[in-house]
Scaffold this active site. Structure first.
Site, PDB file in Angstrom:
ATOM      1  N   ARG A 196       4.141  24.219 -32.001  1.00  0.00           N
ATOM      2  CA  ARG A 196       4.922  23.237 -31.227  1.00  0.00           C
ATOM      3  C   ARG A 196       4.117  22.767 -30.014  1.00  0.00           C
ATOM      4  NH1 ARG A 196       9.060  26.588 -27.344  1.00  0.00           N
ATOM      5  NH2 ARG A 196       7.916  28.549 -27.318  1.00  0.00           N
ATOM      6  N   GLU A 239      21.387  14.170 -31.983  1.00  0.00           N
ATOM      7  CA  GLU A 239      20.236  13.899 -32.865  1.00  0.00           C
ATOM      8  C   GLU A 239      20.448  12.693 -33.774  1.00  0.00           C
ATOM      9  OE1 GLU A 239      19.376  18.014 -31.462  1.00  0.00           O
ATOM     10  OE2 GLU A 239      21.197  16.920 -32.046  1.00  0.00           O
ATOM     11  N   PHE A 274      18.680  21.065 -36.224  1.00  0.00           N
ATOM     12  CA  PHE A 274      19.450  19.892 -35.810  1.00  0.00           C
ATOM     13  C   PHE A 274      18.761  18.588 -36.213  1.00  0.00           C
ATOM     14  CE2 PHE A 274      20.097  23.178 -32.375  1.00  0.00           C
ATOM     15  CZ  PHE A 274      21.171  23.763 -33.015  1.00  0.00           C
ATOM     16  N   HIS A 329      11.010  25.115 -33.851  1.00  0.00           N
ATOM     17  CA  HIS A 329      11.770  26.368 -33.988  1.00  0.00           C
ATOM     18  C   HIS A 329      12.253  26.563 -35.425  1.00  0.00           C
ATOM     19  CE1 HIS A 329      11.473  26.088 -29.711  1.00  0.00           C
ATOM     20  NE2 HIS A 329      12.192  27.173 -29.502  1.00  0.00           N
ATOM     21  N   ASP A 349      16.778  33.604 -31.007  1.00  0.00           N
ATOM     22  CA  ASP A 349      17.756  32.506 -31.040  1.00  0.00           C
ATOM     23  C   ASP A 349      18.787  32.707 -32.143  1.00  0.00           C
ATOM     24  OD1 ASP A 349      16.382  31.427 -28.973  1.00  0.00           O
ATOM     25  OD2 ASP A 349      15.761  29.602 -29.997  1.00  0.00           O
ATOM     26  N   ARG A 396       7.780  28.201 -33.266  1.00  0.00           N
ATOM     27  CA  ARG A 396       7.984  28.687 -31.902  1.00  0.00           C
ATOM     28  C   ARG A 396       6.988  29.774 -31.524  1.00  0.00           C
ATOM     29  NH1 ARG A 396      13.029  32.460 -29.834  1.00  0.00           N
ATOM     30  NH2 ARG A 396      12.660  32.259 -27.599  1.00  0.00           N
TER      31      ARG A 396
END
Length: 316
Positions: A10, A58, A83, A109, A117, A167
């Site tokens: 990322r 989104e 998302f 992620h 998470d 991530r």
């Protein structure tokens, strides 16, 4: 020997966008209130006038990106993979892919390595979701150098692209002095004819460690890095099937809908061989340290090596 860089893909993505935007004024970035996490914040700091925070919406973000693409810009729409591909599926399908607009969707992620998470954010379905959309290019780079090159290729490609971002910070293994990225072309990282291991994304390095370990034991496994899931490199897969007679796929994704299924589609039509899938076996993840989760779900060197040993033994 190339410098080993430990970095999450990322972050490499955010860095690449900044570099490309210095010479390409058409690149603009949208994010869904997650710029610090997706690392589009790197771009925001350098080009604040070309960055737009759409909030936690989104679907709207992708719709706006589609409009900007229709106006001639190169929009990048970023959010967590869950998302970006889940919440915004309809907009990606109807507003971006159907008119084949030049929008780049960045899903950060992704995979079990999202760690603490937890299950709701550990997207294990994104590749499968995006594979069903006609004309969608899907990229899943394996390290810092590959992500830098893949981002450049995505920006240069005219049409919709989904880029999977991780991530977890991981060590690079590619040599930037010799590495060449070609959209839709896999890379053979290790030669061997006993079995073919085909991997993608973060777990490619784990598979590389495993095949090197096995080589010392007299097992010669071929390792192929598939950074482009769609369009997939049919030639390299068919060649591996013909020359080894056995394939093992490795992915940080549900075994349904991802790399394993894509490889099976190719070999079942062209050169039927037995395929063993290493991935997340049709279940949700759970909260925990990323490295422990990868080990728990069998996505690390020891488990990959064990599966290869078992397959080779079974075939003898």
């Amino acid at each position: 020997m190339a410098q080993v860089i430990k970095k999450a893909t990322r972050e490499s993505f955010g860095m690449a966008l900044c570099e490309l935007a210095k010479t390409n004024k058409d690149i603009i970035v949208f994010d869904a209130d997650l710029a610090a996490a997706t690392k589009t914040g790197i771009f925001k700091k350098e080009f604040p006038d070309r960055f737009f925070d759409c909030g936690i919406a989104e679907g709207n973000m992708v719709g706006v990106a589609a409009g900007m693409a229709a106006a001639g810009k190169i929009p990048v729409a970023a959010s967590f993979a869950m998302f970006a591909t889940g919440r915004a599926f309809e907009q990606i399908r109807n507003s971006v892919a159907y008119p084949h607009l030049n929008v780049k969707i960045a899903g950060s992620h992704a995979g079990i390595s999202t760690g603490e998470d937890g299950a709701t954010h550990q997207c294990l379905e994104d590749i499968g979701i995006m594979r069903t959309i006609p004309g969608m290019v899907i990229l899943n780079p394996a390290d810092h150098y590959e992500m830098m090159a893949a981002t450049k290729a995505a920006i240069e490609y005219k049409g919709p692209v989904y880029i999977r971002l991780g991530r977890l910070a991981i060590d690079s293994f590619n040599d930037p002095d010799t590495y060449t990225f070609e959209l839709g072309k896999g890379i053979t990282l290790h030669e061997g004819n006993d079995v073919a291991v085909i991997a993608t994304g973060l777990v490619v390095n784990e598979a590389l460690k495993a095949v090197k370990e096995l080589e010392a034991e007299g097992i010669n496994a071929r390792l192929i890095n598939i950074h482009t899931i769609k369009p997939i490199d049919r030639d390299i897969i068919i060649k591996a099937a013909k020359e080894t007679g056995r394939i093992i796929t490795v992915e940080e994704h549900n075994v349904i809908g991802g790399l394993g299924d894509a490889v099976c589609d190719v070999v079942s039509a062209e050169c039927p061989v037995k395929v063993t899938k290493i991935g997340v076996n049709d279940r949700f993840g759970y909260s925990g340290p990323a490295l422990e989760l990868l080990d728990k779900f069998g996505l690390t060197q020891p488990h990959i090596a064990k599966v290869v040993r078992d397959v080779v033994k079974e075939d003898k």
